[in-house]
Design an enzyme around this catalytic site. Structure first.
Site, short mmCIF file in Angstrom:
data_model
loop_
_atom_site.label_atom_id
_atom_site.label_comp_id
_atom_site.label_asym_id
_atom_site.label_seq_id
_atom_site.Cartn_x
_atom_site.Cartn_y
_atom_site.Cartn_z
N ASP A 93 0.79 -1.24 0.00
CA ASP A 93 0.00 0.00 0.00
C ASP A 93 0.82 1.29 0.00
O ASP A 93 0.49 2.23 0.74
CB ASP A 93 -0.96 0.01 1.20
CG ASP A 93 -1.92 -1.17 1.20
OD1 ASP A 93 -1.84 -2.00 0.29
OD2 ASP A 93 -2.74 -1.25 2.13
N ASP A 131 -4.45 -0.84 -1.49
CA ASP A 131 -5.75 -0.71 -0.87
C ASP A 131 -6.62 -0.19 -2.02
O ASP A 131 -6.27 0.80 -2.67
CB ASP A 131 -5.63 0.32 0.27
CG ASP A 131 -6.50 -0.02 1.46
OD1 ASP A 131 -6.77 -1.22 1.68
OD2 ASP A 131 -6.91 0.92 2.19
N HIS A 133 -10.42 0.48 -2.74
CA HIS A 133 -11.80 0.48 -2.24
C HIS A 133 -12.80 1.03 -3.25
O HIS A 133 -12.51 2.00 -3.96
CB HIS A 133 -11.88 1.35 -0.97
CG HIS A 133 -11.06 0.85 0.17
ND1 HIS A 133 -11.04 -0.46 0.57
CD2 HIS A 133 -10.24 1.52 1.04
CE1 HIS A 133 -10.24 -0.59 1.62
NE2 HIS A 133 -9.73 0.60 1.91
N SER A 139 -15.40 0.86 5.44
CA SER A 139 -14.44 1.41 6.41
C SER A 139 -14.46 2.94 6.42
O SER A 139 -13.78 3.55 7.24
CB SER A 139 -13.02 0.93 6.09
OG SER A 139 -12.50 1.59 4.95
N HIS A 154 -10.54 6.82 1.32
CA HIS A 154 -9.14 6.74 0.88
C HIS A 154 -9.01 5.63 -0.16
O HIS A 154 -9.80 4.68 -0.18
CB HIS A 154 -8.21 6.46 2.07
CG HIS A 154 -8.49 5.15 2.74
ND1 HIS A 154 -9.50 4.99 3.68
CD2 HIS A 154 -7.93 3.92 2.58
CE1 HIS A 154 -9.54 3.73 4.07
NE2 HIS A 154 -8.60 3.05 3.41
N LYS A 179 -6.68 -5.25 -2.70
CA LYS A 179 -7.48 -5.76 -1.57
C LYS A 179 -8.42 -4.66 -1.08
O LYS A 179 -8.23 -3.49 -1.38
CB LYS A 179 -6.56 -6.24 -0.44
CG LYS A 179 -5.65 -5.16 0.04
CD LYS A 179 -4.64 -5.68 1.02
CE LYS A 179 -3.77 -4.53 1.46
NZ LYS A 179 -4.53 -3.38 1.99
N GLU A 186 -13.76 -5.10 5.44
CA GLU A 186 -12.43 -4.51 5.62
C GLU A 186 -11.43 -5.61 5.32
O GLU A 186 -11.66 -6.78 5.63
CB GLU A 186 -12.27 -4.00 7.06
CG GLU A 186 -10.90 -3.40 7.39
CD GLU A 186 -10.49 -2.25 6.46
OE1 GLU A 186 -10.15 -2.54 5.28
OE2 GLU A 186 -10.48 -1.10 6.90
N ALA A 214 0.30 0.71 6.37
CA ALA A 214 0.87 1.27 7.57
C ALA A 214 1.25 0.13 8.51
O ALA A 214 0.55 -0.87 8.59
CB ALA A 214 -0.19 2.16 8.26
N CYS A 218 -2.22 -2.50 7.67
CA CYS A 218 -2.10 -3.45 6.56
C CYS A 218 -0.79 -4.23 6.58
O CYS A 218 -0.77 -5.41 6.20
CB CYS A 218 -2.30 -2.72 5.23
SG CYS A 218 -4.04 -2.27 5.02
C1 VGL Z 1 -4.74 0.94 5.82
C2 VGL Z 1 -6.23 2.03 7.20
C3 VGL Z 1 -7.24 1.82 6.30
C4 VGL Z 1 -3.35 0.48 5.57
C5 VGL Z 1 -5.75 0.71 4.92
O1 VGL Z 1 -2.96 0.31 4.38
O2 VGL Z 1 -2.61 0.25 6.55
N1 VGL Z 1 -4.99 1.58 6.97
N2 VGL Z 1 -6.99 1.16 5.16
ZN ZN Z 2 -8.38 1.03 3.53
#
Ligand code: VGL
Ligand code: ZN
Length: 271
Positions: A93, A131, A133, A139, A154, A179, A186, A214, A218
């Site tokens: 990500d 990520d 979405h 989420s 996001h 994903k 989620e 992060a 993830c």
């Molecule tokens: C993530 C919060 C929401 C990540 C993804 O990639 O860590 N964090 N969606």
């Molecule tokens: Zn996300």
């Protein structure tokens, strides 16, 4: 110098297993430095015959282990991080929305990019996750509470924020794993479904080096999912950044990962 070190280690019961490995293996200078940093804080434990009560820590990579078996096995593995054909690099990500200026910025998230770029050429198999979405993903909170289940919108599919960071060298034909595509689910980790694991197994991959954003969402869930699927997993700490809310959350995550058998290493140890 090498011999002196091996001798010093051999004197200690604690290092019996390690020293025999030192003698049999040609170690790079860096690895030796690494080993010299190992400390045994509890001198009494050192005398104990109960190996499980021994406590190791390495000041360089902050890895910790107990005994030469079980968790201590991680310690042996972490000394040798030479990249082989059975290794894959996983870049989690590294997208604009997770970097400063994005909708869900991870503090200093952009700093992982040069570190990952330097790692890329060492691996023959690399997977980039995104990520990814739909606009109505479950989420997203309105207003967002900036916590699990309530993030600002996001990485919406096709949006600018969903793009890889511009400086990331993804190359001409990257392998991309998306994903979080189901609006009602989620999906922090990339191993929740069998697809990615199947692909890696098919390619003969047994060890995975995890990087990206992060750390405590993830990256963490991806690393734990990989362990669950039977892969050896290393997390390259300086190639990751996390959301440190509440303060200490990122370090707590690293402890949790170590506990699960993930080796925490630095990009300078990956050769
Ligand atoms: C993530 C919060 C929401 C990540 C993804 O990639 O860590 N964090 N969606
Ligand atoms: Zn996300």
């Amino acid at each position: 110098m090498r011999e002196a070190l091996a001798h010093r280690l051999r004197k200690e019961d604690l290092y019996q297993g390690l020293s025999s490995i030192i003698c049999r293996t040609t170690l790079a200078a860096k690895t030796l430095r690494h080993k010299q940093q190992m400390t045994v804080p509890n001198k009494e434990a050192n005398k104990s015959t109960d190996k499980d009560s021994l406590f190791f820590s390495c000041e360089i990579c902050l890895n910790q282990g107990k005994g030469l078996i079980g968790r201590g096995k991680n310690l042996l593995e972490m000394l040798i991080m030479k990249v082989e054909s059975c290794d894959a690099l996983l870049v989690v990500d590294v997208q604009k929305d997770f970097c400063p200026g994005g909708s869900l910025p991870v503090e200093d998230g952009h700093e992982v990019v040069p570190v990952i770029n330097a790692l890329l050429y060492k691996f023959s198999f690399i997977v980039f996750t995104r990520d990814w979405h739909p606009p109505d993903h479950c989420s997203f909170g309105d207003p967002p509470k900036f916590e699990d289940g309530s993030w600002p919108a996001h990485c919406v599919q096709g949006s600018e924020g969903s793009e890889f960071c511009e400086e990331l060298n993804v190359g001409e034909t990257p392998i991309i794993f998306d994903k979080g595509v189901d609006p009602n689910m989620e999906e922090y980790g990339a191993f929740g479904r069998p697809d990615l694991g199947d692909l890696l197994r098919e390619k003969g991959i047994t060890r995975i080096f995890v990087t990206g954003l992060a750390t405590n969402y993830c990256v963490k869930n991806t690393a734990l999912g990989a362990v669950k699927q039977g892969f050896q997993v290393a997390l390259v700490a300086d190639a990751c950044r996390g959301i440190d809310i509440p303060p200490g959350a990122v370090n707590e995550t690293l402890d949790e990962l170590r506990e699960a058998g993930v080796v925490i290493c630095s990009s300078t140890e990956v050769e």
